[in-house]
Design an enzyme around this catalytic site. Sequence first.
Site, PDB file in Angstrom:
ATOM      1  N   HIS A  21      22.961  -2.759   0.413  1.00 36.89           N
ATOM      2  CA  HIS A  21      22.148  -2.549  -0.785  1.00 36.89           C
ATOM      3  C   HIS A  21      22.646  -1.373  -1.618  1.00 36.89           C
ATOM      4  CE1 HIS A  21      19.096  -5.254   1.028  1.00 36.89           C
ATOM      5  NE2 HIS A  21      18.702  -5.404  -0.210  1.00 36.89           N
TER       6      HIS A  21
ATOM      7  N   ASN B 187      14.121 -12.922   0.698  1.00 40.62           N
ATOM      8  CA  ASN B 187      15.579 -12.840   0.587  1.00 40.62           C
ATOM      9  C   ASN B 187      16.236 -13.611   1.739  1.00 40.62           C
ATOM     10  OD1 ASN B 187      18.021 -12.198  -0.538  1.00 40.62           O
ATOM     11  ND2 ASN B 187      17.765  -9.978  -0.386  1.00 40.62           N
TER      12      ASN B 187
END
Length: 463
Positions: free
Chosen positions: A349, A318
């Site tokens: 998140h 990521n």
Amino acid sequence: QINFVACQLFALLAAFWFRIYLSPSHASSAVRHAFATLFGIYFAVFCFGWYSIHLFVLVMMNYGIMNMASIPNIHRYSFVVAMGYLTLCHISRIYIFHYGILTTDFSGPLMIITQKITTLACQLHDGIGRQAEELTAEQNRLAVKSRPSLLEYLSYLLNFMSIIAGPCSNYKDYIAFIEGRHVHMKLLEVNWKQKGYDRLPDPSPTGAVMYKLCVTLVSLILFLTLTKNFPMTCIIDNEFLDKTPFLSRLGYLYVVTQAAKPKYYFAWTLADAVNNAAGYGFSGVDERGAFRWDLLSNLNIWNIETATSFKMYIENWNIQTAAWLKRVCYDRAPWYPTALTFILSALWHGIYPGYYFTFLTGILITLAARAIRNNCRHYFLSSVSLKIAYDIVTWAVTQLAVCYTVAPFVMLAVEPTIKFYKSVYFHMHILSILVLLLLPIRPQTHPVRRAQNQAMLNSIKSK
């Protein structure tokens, strides 16, 4: 999920069309901005229906902040509003969907837009509200010197290449792409006459796109065959725990974690291919003279699977989100940058407890891994055989540490997380704490403080 894949495949076709028929030589920047925005809005509505209104509300709220807030506070207001709205949406999803079940919904694009909003706000603050001497080299390079127009702002946040699955890119890079300067700027960094060229080459992204589509296809096949057959929940099954020895459980943990990766490889590599197909993502020339199209790549699979340190693993997983965290948090945090960065990552998140178990564990393991590397690595560099042995051991430990850390991220809830950690005796937590207690920690100079200290030195010298 079907809508997601369909939108990305349509975006891929639209990207090829955009590069061929709306290239900078055929269309003005305004036309390219407009088409990129309209396609993005259409894909968002098609994929997420009326939930896509959340994307547009957040975008327009922050456009108002960008134009009305004072420059010294623009990054703070934008950050609070964007992260606040995203968190409220995460909370609402707990009541809309069953606890512990994730679906492909509007929160994914909202997370990407939050990254872009806060990135632009920080870079605008750097460009207008701070002196060049206060900035790091990267902050200087990416600083935005004027507020964007509404069309530029909408295009950057809602363009069809990144609205579904990202990644987040820097505003100046995106504007250079739309205006046709993106590739040219990177090519000028190389002395082509020395390489025997009379004029600048014209790199094509076709080869990179085809390669990434092959990776996408393999990832999809692995997802359909492995992920369904090796669910993370099996490692906390009572029968499995009763019959399987500790070392075998660790080995199986590695297997189920590997099985969980292909869906990320698929989504991120396809998103990268979409951007490349539009002509965006050129990063220059490598040491062998080959053209690189990895400016927006979100992962390096080889480096992930062969990582010999926790830091190396994180840096290649990521990638664009890690870059965002560094630019908006780590480089700007006055205290405890590592801890604050992990906490922001968890909050971004969502609000599932598993995220916080993962990122709080990640803080502990990161600090312990750093202490071991700083105190022990130099003893194994005296010979090739010692270095190979060190790499093998650190690879195995790194892979197991990552598996141990991310298991709660997949399981989400408190009960299975505690059950899992009990089943492996909290061994990584205990070892990390022992390392931090026994090994000395060498202080690190924070990059922002280095820039501030340098500015102070320059000021003293000028006096």
